[in-house]
Design a protein around this motif. Structure first.
Motif, short mmCIF file in Angstrom:
data_model
loop_
_atom_site.label_atom_id
_atom_site.label_comp_id
_atom_site.label_asym_id
_atom_site.label_seq_id
_atom_site.Cartn_x
_atom_site.Cartn_y
_atom_site.Cartn_z
N ILE A 60 0.82 -1.21 0.00
CA ILE A 60 0.00 0.00 0.00
C ILE A 60 0.85 1.26 0.00
CG2 ILE A 60 -1.78 1.28 1.27
CD1 ILE A 60 -2.75 -1.39 2.38
N TRP A 61 1.95 1.27 0.78
CA TRP A 61 2.83 2.42 0.80
C TRP A 61 4.27 1.95 0.84
CZ3 TRP A 61 -1.18 2.50 4.63
CH2 TRP A 61 -0.88 1.75 5.79
N ASP A 62 5.19 2.87 0.59
CA ASP A 62 6.60 2.57 0.45
C ASP A 62 7.42 3.30 1.52
OD1 ASP A 62 5.79 1.26 -1.92
OD2 ASP A 62 6.05 3.11 -3.07
N ILE A 63 8.71 2.97 1.56
CA ILE A 63 9.66 3.72 2.38
C ILE A 63 10.63 4.42 1.43
CG2 ILE A 63 11.46 3.64 4.15
CD1 ILE A 63 8.74 2.92 5.23
N ARG A 64 10.79 5.71 1.61
CA ARG A 64 11.64 6.50 0.73
C ARG A 64 12.78 7.13 1.53
NH1 ARG A 64 11.79 8.01 -4.22
NH2 ARG A 64 9.85 6.88 -4.64
N ARG A 65 13.95 7.24 0.90
CA ARG A 65 15.11 7.89 1.50
C ARG A 65 15.46 9.13 0.67
NH1 ARG A 65 19.03 3.87 1.36
NH2 ARG A 65 18.38 3.17 3.43
N ASP A 66 15.38 10.29 1.29
CA ASP A 66 15.69 11.54 0.62
C ASP A 66 16.97 12.14 1.18
OD1 ASP A 66 13.41 11.36 -0.89
OD2 ASP A 66 12.36 13.02 0.09
N THR A 67 17.74 12.75 0.30
CA THR A 67 18.90 13.54 0.69
C THR A 67 18.62 14.98 0.26
OG1 THR A 67 20.36 11.64 0.31
CG2 THR A 67 21.40 13.80 0.51
N PHE A 68 18.72 15.91 1.20
CA PHE A 68 18.39 17.30 0.90
C PHE A 68 19.33 18.23 1.63
CE2 PHE A 68 15.98 15.94 4.56
CZ PHE A 68 16.05 17.00 5.45
N GLU A 69 19.31 19.49 1.25
CA GLU A 69 20.16 20.50 1.85
C GLU A 69 19.37 21.35 2.83
OE1 GLU A 69 22.08 22.86 -1.06
OE2 GLU A 69 23.21 21.20 -1.95
N LEU A 70 19.98 21.61 3.98
CA LEU A 70 19.38 22.51 4.97
C LEU A 70 20.49 23.25 5.68
CD1 LEU A 70 16.89 23.56 6.53
CD2 LEU A 70 17.20 21.65 8.11
N GLY A 71 20.50 24.57 5.56
CA GLY A 71 21.54 25.36 6.22
C GLY A 71 22.93 25.04 5.74
N GLY A 72 23.07 24.70 4.45
CA GLY A 72 24.37 24.37 3.90
C GLY A 72 24.86 22.98 4.21
N GLN A 73 24.02 22.16 4.83
CA GLN A 73 24.40 20.80 5.19
C GLN A 73 23.52 19.80 4.45
OE1 GLN A 73 23.73 19.79 9.28
NE2 GLN A 73 25.41 18.31 9.33
N SER A 74 24.13 18.67 4.09
CA SER A 74 23.38 17.59 3.43
C SER A 74 22.83 16.65 4.49
CB SER A 74 24.31 16.83 2.48
OG SER A 74 23.64 15.73 1.90
N LEU A 75 21.49 16.43 4.47
CA LEU A 75 20.83 15.58 5.44
C LEU A 75 20.13 14.43 4.73
CD1 LEU A 75 19.17 18.29 7.72
CD2 LEU A 75 21.38 17.16 8.05
#
Length: 225
Positions: free
Chosen positions: A37-52
């Protein structure tokens, strides 16, 4: 060690209290688990100059229906929910698992399938995110009035085949929520919002086709990369 957070310039509050949608730069996004029904996703994004990196439930979203009759009684159902090992009281609800489906169309379907009811009056009662720290699931709760039985009863299966239904006074529902006897979030959110809206002469309701900027991304839509 605590991660640094983005520091924003202080600004004077403008307008009413409201969430602030933010489109942070997305470096990568991948589905790490595909469920039924639903999945698990992994995102990489920038916040305050840092990669999270954050993992979350990638959910298609849902609708729920607070069906209220002329005596201010709420239609509720009780069914077994395996993750919490409980038969909890709920209001009719269902997934938005059809791409681009109008939410009120989905709500009409769920009210018919779970309650054998149809309504002549529809309005938006409340929108909410179920678990914004771990899921992108958004739910829209509709208020349905002008209720009549459907011409035929729906043939239910699985957990729904064992549902119990009841009409409960809205004030009694509010008491049950405040006494913590019921814990389903759409039921709790719906009855508290309905009680507050009623006290304001129903002036807070939105049209059935109101914009829904926080609606979950359809499962069929590819995630940005």
């Amino acid at each position: 060690m605590a991660e640094p957070v983005e520091h924003l310039e202080p600004r004077e509050p403008v307008g009413p209290l409201a969430d602030d949608p933010v489109g942070l730069p997305l470096i990568a996004s991948e589905r790490v688990f595909e469920g039924r029904i639903w999945d698990i996703r992994r995102d990489t994004f920038e916040l305050g100059g840092q990669s999270l990196v954050r993992e979350y439930v990638d959910h298609p979203g849902a609708v729920a229906v607070l069906a209220l009759d002329e005596a201010d009684r709420v239609f509720v159902i009780r069914q077994y929910r395996h993750p919490v090992r409980s038969r909890d009281w709920e209001i009719p609800a269902g997934l938005l698992d059809v791409a681009d489906e109008d939410p009120v169309v989905a709500a009409r379907r769920e009210l018919a399938e779970e309650g054998d009811l149809e309504a002549s009056e529809w309005a938006v009662l409340s929108d909410y995110f179920t678990t914004p720290g771990g899921s992108d699931e958004a739910i829209r709760i509709f208020l349905a009035r002008g209720l009549t039985p459907t011409s035929e009863a729906f043939d239910r299966e699985a957990e729904e085949a064992h549902m119990e239904t009841r009409w409960v006074d809205l004030d009694e529902c509010v008491d049950a929520v405040l006494a913590r006897r019921v814990q389903n979030p759409s039921l709790a959110m719906g009855v508290l919002a309905a009680n507050a809206a009623r006290a304001r002469g129903w002036q807070t309701l939105g049209p059935a086709d109101a914009a829904w900027p926080g609606r979950s991304r359809p499962r069929e839509e590819p995630a940005p990369r």
